[in-house]
Enzyme design. Structure first.
Site, PDB file in Angstrom:
ATOM      1  N   ASP A  31       1.255   7.214   5.020  1.00 34.77           N
ATOM      2  CA  ASP A  31       0.017   7.637   5.737  1.00 34.77           C
ATOM      3  C   ASP A  31       0.365   7.948   7.161  1.00 34.77           C
ATOM      4  O   ASP A  31       0.607   9.168   7.548  1.00 34.77           O
ATOM      5  CB  ASP A  31      -0.607   6.114   5.724  1.00 34.77           C
ATOM      6  CG  ASP A  31      -2.275   6.276   6.076  1.00 34.77           C
ATOM      7  OD1 ASP A  31      -2.507   7.371   6.536  1.00 34.77           O
ATOM      8  OD2 ASP A  31      -2.927   5.364   5.749  1.00 34.77           O
ATOM      9  N   HIS A  51      -5.957   3.454  -0.262  1.00 33.45           N
ATOM     10  CA  HIS A  51      -6.214   2.155   0.373  1.00 33.45           C
ATOM     11  C   HIS A  51      -6.953   1.007  -0.679  1.00 33.45           C
ATOM     12  O   HIS A  51      -6.262   0.264  -1.351  1.00 33.45           O
ATOM     13  CB  HIS A  51      -6.658   2.202   1.663  1.00 33.45           C
ATOM     14  CG  HIS A  51      -6.112   2.839   2.512  1.00 33.45           C
ATOM     15  ND1 HIS A  51      -4.814   3.073   3.056  1.00 33.45           N
ATOM     16  CD2 HIS A  51      -6.527   4.020   3.274  1.00 33.45           C
ATOM     17  CE1 HIS A  51      -4.409   3.575   3.819  1.00 33.45           C
ATOM     18  NE2 HIS A  51      -5.652   4.608   3.990  1.00 33.45           N
TER      19      HIS A  51
END
Length: 454
Positions: free
Chosen positions: A319, A268
């Site tokens: 994810d 991220h």
């Protein structure tokens, strides 16, 4: 020797014509020869390209897809979503974990992922006790990867605290609880499973869930070539908590106290200062970007343009698996930047002006580095992991070769992946996974069981 002839193949330096690909019984490419002639009896395809690496996966969250899209009584965020995910995780069993992962991996393969990095933190029983085998749930995910035929980098997670300042875990987090010794024990238990299709690294969950001392202790016990992944600076609240408790931003804190290098993947890294952008790029670490999940959770946008200008490396992951398509991740990686900058064609370099090719090649290189496996290129010594595109699809009709990846990523929503090979074995043929029906049946049974716990 096994062989495939591609009239056009995407090699590390770009598209080449008339390429003969050869691989051995172990599933490794031994020769890649452009300018060849097709021999009788060898399968011929129009477009072959390296399979994509999914560098960030929580496979069990595939079962949550679409089930958290309702508004609460206050402003919803990553943190309210996380509460829902915790409630789901408390009822999941090892059998469920394996069934869900197999379904996910079959879907990922059909859309063009040939490797996955599993950031694995559901490691204990619902009451917080260990299973008889500490690596039980990790072994189940690896078993699912082998059934589906995808390559896997297993990343057992270090997860000790609920927040900065070593805050104790909440009751709903007890299934995730590990310390440095626990994680190293799981890694050791997984060692016999390492092979051409499987690697084992480690993942400190985040700086709010693992202390710097613990991270350094795990690194001291980990072989130096193994990959290391960490969630970092995903939400603004995390950055503010880090500043309040340590006086430093998360990436700054990590770089000040840990030797970050090319085996690291910073997942991220959404909220960065300009100094942190340059620090990550200079370290050689990979930024693990998951645009569909980051959008679904309202995280924000990674500063891609500045990162690329600093020479940074990136890869993509699915994810939470609101999407299983590398095309969608790459499309929204670029589109997010266009919306932010109010310009077009952001992800390019001086050497590569085709956005589609820049994105695919960049994500291959960063993903392979993050996986710690010889993947991501059609080249001798790499795994025979490749995709064959559906050259009969209208989206690929009448294109110049340099337009193919642009059309793949930015034109329509049809899946243009026809066949998929992993480690020299065909796992998808004519857009169907070879074990699709059996895997789907087990997944449906699992979902029926999990619905009873609502």
């Amino acid at each position: 020797m096994n062989q495939l002839f591609a009239r056009h193949a995407l090699l590390p330096d770009g598209w080449c014509a008339d390429v003969l690909l050869e691989w051995n019984q172990a599933g490794d490419l031994v020769a890649v020869t452009p300018g060849s002639a097709p021999a009788a009896g060898i399968e011929c395809v129009e477009y072959a390209l390296p399979g994509m690496i999914n560098l960030h996966s929580h496979s069990f969250q595939r079962a949550l897809g679409g089930r958290t899209e309702f508004a609460g009584d206050s402003h919803d965020s990553f943190w309210t979503w996380r509460d829902l995910m915790y409630r789901f995780a408390r009822n999941i069993t090892p059998d469920h974990i394996e069934a869900i992962a197999a379904q996910l991996f079959a879907e990922c393969l059909r859309h063009g992922y040939t490797s996955v990095c599993e950031f694995h933190y559901v490691q204990r029983q619902p009451d917080g006790a260990w299973y008889d085998r500490p690596a039980e749930t990790a072994e189940r995910v690896i078993a699912a990867a082998r059934l589906a035929g995808i390559g896997v980098t297993m990343l057992p997670v270090l997860y000790s605290y609920s927040g900065f300042n070593d805050s104790p875990l909440k009751p709903e987090q007890q299934r995730f609880r590990t310390d440095a010794d626990d994680v190293l024990r799981v890694i050791e238990a997984l060692a016999p499973l390492r092979d051409g299709q499987t690697e084992v690294g480690v993942a400190p969950h985040s700086l709010r869930a693992a202390s710097i001392a613990q991270i350094n202790a795990v690194l001291a016990g980990l072989p130096p070539e193994r990959p290391v992944h960490v969630h970092i600076a995903e939400q603004q609240a995390e950055v503010q908590q880090a500043l309040a408790h340590t006086g430093r931003r998360p990436v700054q804190l990590l770089f000040d106290q840990v030797a970050v290098d090319g085996r690291w993947c910073l997942v991220h890294a959404t909220h960065l200062s300009s100094t942190e952008v340059r620090s990550i790029a200079a370290s050689g670490a990979v930024a693990g970007l998951c645009p569909t999940t980051e959008a679904n959770l309202g995280d924000g946008l990674f500063p891609l343009e500045d990162f690329l200008a600093a020479g940074g490396r990136f890869g993509i992951g699915s994810d939470s698996h609101v999407s299983q398509s590398p095309v969608e991740e790459l499309r929204w990686l670029e589109y997010g930047q266009r919306l932010h900058h109010q310009r077009r064609n952001i992800a390019v370099s001086k050497e590569q002006r085709q956005v589609g090719e820049f994105l695919w090649q960049g994500a291959l290189q960063g993903g392979a580095q993050a996986a710690g496996r010889p993947v991501g290129a059609l080249a001798p010594g790499r795994r025979a992991d490749l995709l064959v595109l559906d050259d009969g699809h209208p989206n690929l009709c009448g294109l110049a070769l340099h337009e193919v990846l642009g059309s793949l990523i930015f034109s329509g929503n049809d899946n243009l992946v026809r066949d998929v090979m992993v480690g020299g074995r065909w796992v998808v043929r004519n857009a169907q996974h070879v074990a699709q029906q059996a895997i789907a049946a087990r997944f449906k049974h699992t979902m029926a069981e999990l619905r009873e716990f609502r």
